[in-house]
Motif scaffolding. Structure first.
Motif, PDB file in Angstrom:
ATOM      1  N   ASN A 333       0.790  -1.227   0.000  1.00  0.00           N
ATOM      2  CA  ASN A 333       0.000   0.000   0.000  1.00  0.00           C
ATOM      3  C   ASN A 333       0.828   1.286   0.000  1.00  0.00           C
ATOM      4  OD1 ASN A 333      -2.316  -1.636   0.149  1.00  0.00           O
ATOM      5  ND2 ASN A 333      -2.190  -1.702   2.378  1.00  0.00           N
ATOM      6  N   ASP A 334       1.806   1.330  -0.875  1.00  0.00           N
ATOM      7  CA  ASP A 334       2.628   2.536  -1.004  1.00  0.00           C
ATOM      8  C   ASP A 334       3.205   2.979   0.337  1.00  0.00           C
ATOM      9  OD1 ASP A 334       2.149   2.720  -3.742  1.00  0.00           O
ATOM     10  OD2 ASP A 334       0.272   3.788  -3.425  1.00  0.00           O
ATOM     11  N   ALA A 335       3.752   2.021   1.072  1.00  0.00           N
ATOM     12  CA  ALA A 335       4.277   2.326   2.408  1.00  0.00           C
ATOM     13  C   ALA A 335       5.395   3.349   2.367  1.00  0.00           C
ATOM     14  CB  ALA A 335       4.760   1.043   3.077  1.00  0.00           C
ATOM     15  N   HIS A 336       6.071   3.458   1.215  1.00  0.00           N
ATOM     16  CA  HIS A 336       7.165   4.427   1.129  1.00  0.00           C
ATOM     17  C   HIS A 336       6.679   5.858   1.330  1.00  0.00           C
ATOM     18  CE1 HIS A 336       5.418   4.203  -2.897  1.00  0.00           C
ATOM     19  NE2 HIS A 336       5.876   5.416  -3.094  1.00  0.00           N
ATOM     20  N   LEU A 337       5.401   6.080   1.067  1.00  0.00           N
ATOM     21  CA  LEU A 337       4.849   7.425   1.218  1.00  0.00           C
ATOM     22  C   LEU A 337       4.630   7.807   2.678  1.00  0.00           C
ATOM     23  CD1 LEU A 337       2.266   7.478  -1.708  1.00  0.00           C
ATOM     24  CD2 LEU A 337       4.598   8.362  -1.671  1.00  0.00           C
ATOM     25  N   SER A 338       4.793   6.841   3.575  1.00  0.00           N
ATOM     26  CA  SER A 338       4.613   7.141   4.999  1.00  0.00           C
ATOM     27  C   SER A 338       5.628   8.155   5.503  1.00  0.00           C
ATOM     28  CB  SER A 338       4.717   5.856   5.832  1.00  0.00           C
ATOM     29  OG  SER A 338       6.013   5.294   5.738  1.00  0.00           O
ATOM     30  N   ILE A 339       6.696   8.367   4.724  1.00  0.00           N
ATOM     31  CA  ILE A 339       7.706   9.344   5.121  1.00  0.00           C
ATOM     32  C   ILE A 339       7.110  10.739   5.281  1.00  0.00           C
ATOM     33  CG2 ILE A 339       8.420   9.966   2.781  1.00  0.00           C
ATOM     34  CD1 ILE A 339      11.319   9.989   3.784  1.00  0.00           C
ATOM     35  N   PHE A 340       6.006  10.978   4.592  1.00  0.00           N
ATOM     36  CA  PHE A 340       5.378  12.298   4.646  1.00  0.00           C
ATOM     37  C   PHE A 340       4.368  12.413   5.791  1.00  0.00           C
ATOM     38  CE2 PHE A 340       6.436  11.564   0.120  1.00  0.00           C
ATOM     39  CZ  PHE A 340       7.370  12.584  -0.029  1.00  0.00           C
ATOM     40  N   ASN A 341       4.173  11.314   6.529  1.00  0.00           N
ATOM     41  CA  ASN A 341       3.167  11.317   7.592  1.00  0.00           C
ATOM     42  C   ASN A 341       3.727  11.633   8.965  1.00  0.00           C
ATOM     43  OD1 ASN A 341       1.348  10.487   5.617  1.00  0.00           O
ATOM     44  ND2 ASN A 341       1.580   8.308   6.120  1.00  0.00           N
ATOM     45  N   TYR A 342       5.042  11.786   9.045  1.00  0.00           N
ATOM     46  CA  TYR A 342       5.674  11.942  10.360  1.00  0.00           C
ATOM     47  C   TYR A 342       6.492  13.229  10.448  1.00  0.00           C
ATOM     48  CZ  TYR A 342       4.381   7.085  11.124  1.00  0.00           C
ATOM     49  OH  TYR A 342       3.674   5.920  11.281  1.00  0.00           O
ATOM     50  N   SER A 343       6.531  13.760  11.667  1.00  0.00           N
ATOM     51  CA  SER A 343       7.319  14.965  11.928  1.00  0.00           C
ATOM     52  C   SER A 343       8.730  14.625  12.389  1.00  0.00           C
ATOM     53  CB  SER A 343       6.638  15.827  13.000  1.00  0.00           C
ATOM     54  OG  SER A 343       5.350  16.214  12.595  1.00  0.00           O
ATOM     55  N   TYR A 344       8.918  13.374  12.870  1.00  0.00           N
ATOM     56  CA  TYR A 344      10.205  12.962  13.404  1.00  0.00           C
ATOM     57  C   TYR A 344      10.676  11.675  12.725  1.00  0.00           C
ATOM     58  CZ  TYR A 344       8.909  16.203  17.114  1.00  0.00           C
ATOM     59  OH  TYR A 344       8.523  17.314  17.815  1.00  0.00           O
ATOM     60  N   PHE A 345      11.977  11.629  12.463  1.00  0.00           N
ATOM     61  CA  PHE A 345      12.545  10.432  11.854  1.00  0.00           C
ATOM     62  C   PHE A 345      12.308   9.203  12.728  1.00  0.00           C
ATOM     63  CE2 PHE A 345      16.039   7.369  11.885  1.00  0.00           C
ATOM     64  CZ  PHE A 345      15.922   6.861  10.600  1.00  0.00           C
ATOM     65  N   GLY A 346      12.505   9.327  14.043  1.00  0.00           N
ATOM     66  CA  GLY A 346      12.375   8.185  14.944  1.00  0.00           C
ATOM     67  C   GLY A 346      11.024   7.512  14.862  1.00  0.00           C
ATOM     68  N   ALA A 347       9.976   8.299  14.749  1.00  0.00           N
ATOM     69  CA  ALA A 347       8.621   7.736  14.647  1.00  0.00           C
ATOM     70  C   ALA A 347       8.442   7.033  13.306  1.00  0.00           C
ATOM     71  CB  ALA A 347       7.587   8.838  14.823  1.00  0.00           C
ATOM     72  N   TRP A 348       8.967   7.628  12.243  1.00  0.00           N
ATOM     73  CA  TRP A 348       8.869   7.001  10.915  1.00  0.00           C
ATOM     74  C   TRP A 348       9.691   5.719  10.854  1.00  0.00           C
ATOM     75  CZ3 TRP A 348      12.683   7.332   6.670  1.00  0.00           C
ATOM     76  CH2 TRP A 348      12.207   6.752   5.479  1.00  0.00           C
ATOM     77  N   TYR A 349      10.890   5.763  11.431  1.00  0.00           N
ATOM     78  CA  TYR A 349      11.758   4.588  11.451  1.00  0.00           C
ATOM     79  C   TYR A 349      11.088   3.421  12.180  1.00  0.00           C
ATOM     80  CZ  TYR A 349      15.848   1.680  12.546  1.00  0.00           C
ATOM     81  OH  TYR A 349      16.724   0.643  12.676  1.00  0.00           O
ATOM     82  N   ALA A 350      10.406   3.712  13.284  1.00  0.00           N
ATOM     83  CA  ALA A 350       9.689   2.667  14.010  1.00  0.00           C
ATOM     84  C   ALA A 350       8.608   2.043  13.143  1.00  0.00           C
ATOM     85  CB  ALA A 350       9.075   3.248  15.284  1.00  0.00           C
ATOM     86  N   GLU A 351       7.973   2.859  12.324  1.00  0.00           N
ATOM     87  CA  GLU A 351       6.933   2.351  11.420  1.00  0.00           C
ATOM     88  C   GLU A 351       7.536   1.444  10.356  1.00  0.00           C
ATOM     89  OE1 GLU A 351       3.289   1.617   9.715  1.00  0.00           O
ATOM     90  OE2 GLU A 351       3.732   2.593  11.630  1.00  0.00           O
TER      91      GLU A 351
END
Length: 394
Positions: A333-351
């Motif tokens: 489901n286009d998970a790569h686009l989740s990078i735009f859903n977070y304000s912090y790298f740490g939260a995105w990295y956990a995802e």
């Protein structure tokens, strides 16, 4: 002693005066520490600046929560207070119900109390240690140095008290040394691969409550200690990572803690030492993440960090780079686009880790700790010879 309810837990230390010079608040949970607490408190009489001068005692206070004590801990603390009035020590003695009588709850309400007190003075640094731990004479000063150098929080080096280390069960001591060496090698790899300016080499692996410091600003931003019953330090560190807090793992900040195998908490260092003792007696082996898995994980994080810093590039480029990072799996489901859903790298990295977790669990990534140490040492020779002179290994 008073019974502590949810309501009164927010009122801890409210009746104690607040010195105008207060900048640092040290919190210490205590439960049946009559054998150790005097050594713990004496260390604060010896605090020095980095220049070896007397550290101004008026700038810090010590908040002690004596919970469910059945020994002489409280009377020893009160006697110490009377004999050493130059130290600002405040103690609350409480009885906790079973659902509250855990280190997670105790540490949380202590840290929260310190936060609220410091906020009244415009903010400062919350420091925490344990009732069986002795801090170095420059402990406060070194924590301040690391934070003034750019860190939001500081994990200190936690070593075992030499006398107790020497008396430790042979199996527990052997596995402790092996685990220390392994963890320090992994930390060295982290420093070299991630190359984070706030946490450069040499660094260690500990961010535990035997020695931890955090600014009130960072504490507030993170939401404080999570609601957990144990391993609250690990949960808090994870929360700090979610907001990209700059956590420094400093060899300059040092404490020595008890090597007892029966502790006061459900899970902690004493629990781990006892586990190693039992493993040794049973002839079992300890397995850890392989050097290949460590390297793969850290290289992936570095690539994701680099991509995060360039996230203004086109979505097509991001998708292309994701495909190169994960050639053997399909991101749904286009998970790569989740990078735009977070304000912090740490939260995105956990995802992202959640996405790749299933794929990684299919791999055989655990190996015998002796082989893992040897493999890591071989890999690190490509960088430099590791110096363990500041550790408890030798």
């Amino acid at each position: 002693m008073k019974f502590l309810s949810e309501r009164t837990s927010t009122q801890l230390f409210l009746n104690f005066p607040l010195l105008s010079e207060l900048k640092y608040s040290v919190v210490i949970p205590v439960k049946n520490e009559e054998l150790n607490i005097l050594e713990t408190l004496n260390a604060f009489l010896l605090q020095e600046t980095l220049n070896g001068e007397f550290f101004d005692c008026k700038t810090f206070e010590i908040l002690i929560l004596a919970n469910n004590c059945a020994d002489h801990s409280v009377s020893i603390i009160n006697d110490f207070k009377r004999k050493n009035p130059e130290l600002t020590i405040y103690i609350e003695e409480v009885t906790l119900l079973p659902d509250q009588a855990n280190i997670g709850f105790v540490r949380k309400i202590l840290m929260d109390a310190a936060f609220h007190r410091l906020q009244k003075n415009g903010g400062g640094i919350i420091l925490t240690t344990d009732g069986d731990t002795s801090v170095a004479k420059d402990w406060i000063a070194q924590n301040i140095f690391e934070i003034e150098s750019g860190a939001d929080a500081v994990g200190g080096r936690i070593l075992l008290k030499p006398k107790e280390l020497n008396e430790l069960d042979h199996a527990a001591k052997t596995l402790h040394f092996k685990d220390e060496k392994y963890q320090l090698l992994v930390a060295d790899f982290e420093a070299k691969i991630l190359n984070e300016p706030h946490d450069p080499a040499p660094k260690h692996h500990q961010h535990f409550n035997g020695s931890f410091a955090v600014t009130t600003e960072c504490y507030e931003k993170s939401g404080g200690i999570p609601n957990v019953t144990h391993l609250e330090d690990c949960a808090f560190f994870e929360q700090l990572q979610f907001i990209d807090a700059k956590v420094r793992h400093s060899f300059k900040v040092v404490v020595h803690t008890s090597a007892r195998c029966i502790g006061r908490t459900e899970v902690g260092l004493s629990y781990q030492l006892n586990e190693w003792k039992m493993i040794g007696k049973n002839g079992a082996k300890v397995y850890v993440e392989s050097s290949e898995a460590v390297l793969e994980r850290l290289l992936l994080k570095k690539k994701l960090l680099d991509l995060w810093e360039r996230r203004e590039i086109s979505k097509l480029t991001i998708q292309s780079e994701f495909n190169r990072m994960f050639p053997e799996m399909s991101l749904k489901n286009d998970a790569h686009l989740s990078i735009f859903n977070y304000s912090y790298f740490g939260a995105w990295y956990a995802e992202i880790l959640k996405i790749v977790k299933d794929e990684w669990t299919k791999k055989d990534t655990l190996i015998f700790i002796d082989k893992a140490v040897n493999d890591l040492e071989t890999l690190l020779q490509n960088y430099e010879i590791t110096n363990f002179s500041q550790t408890s290994i030798r």
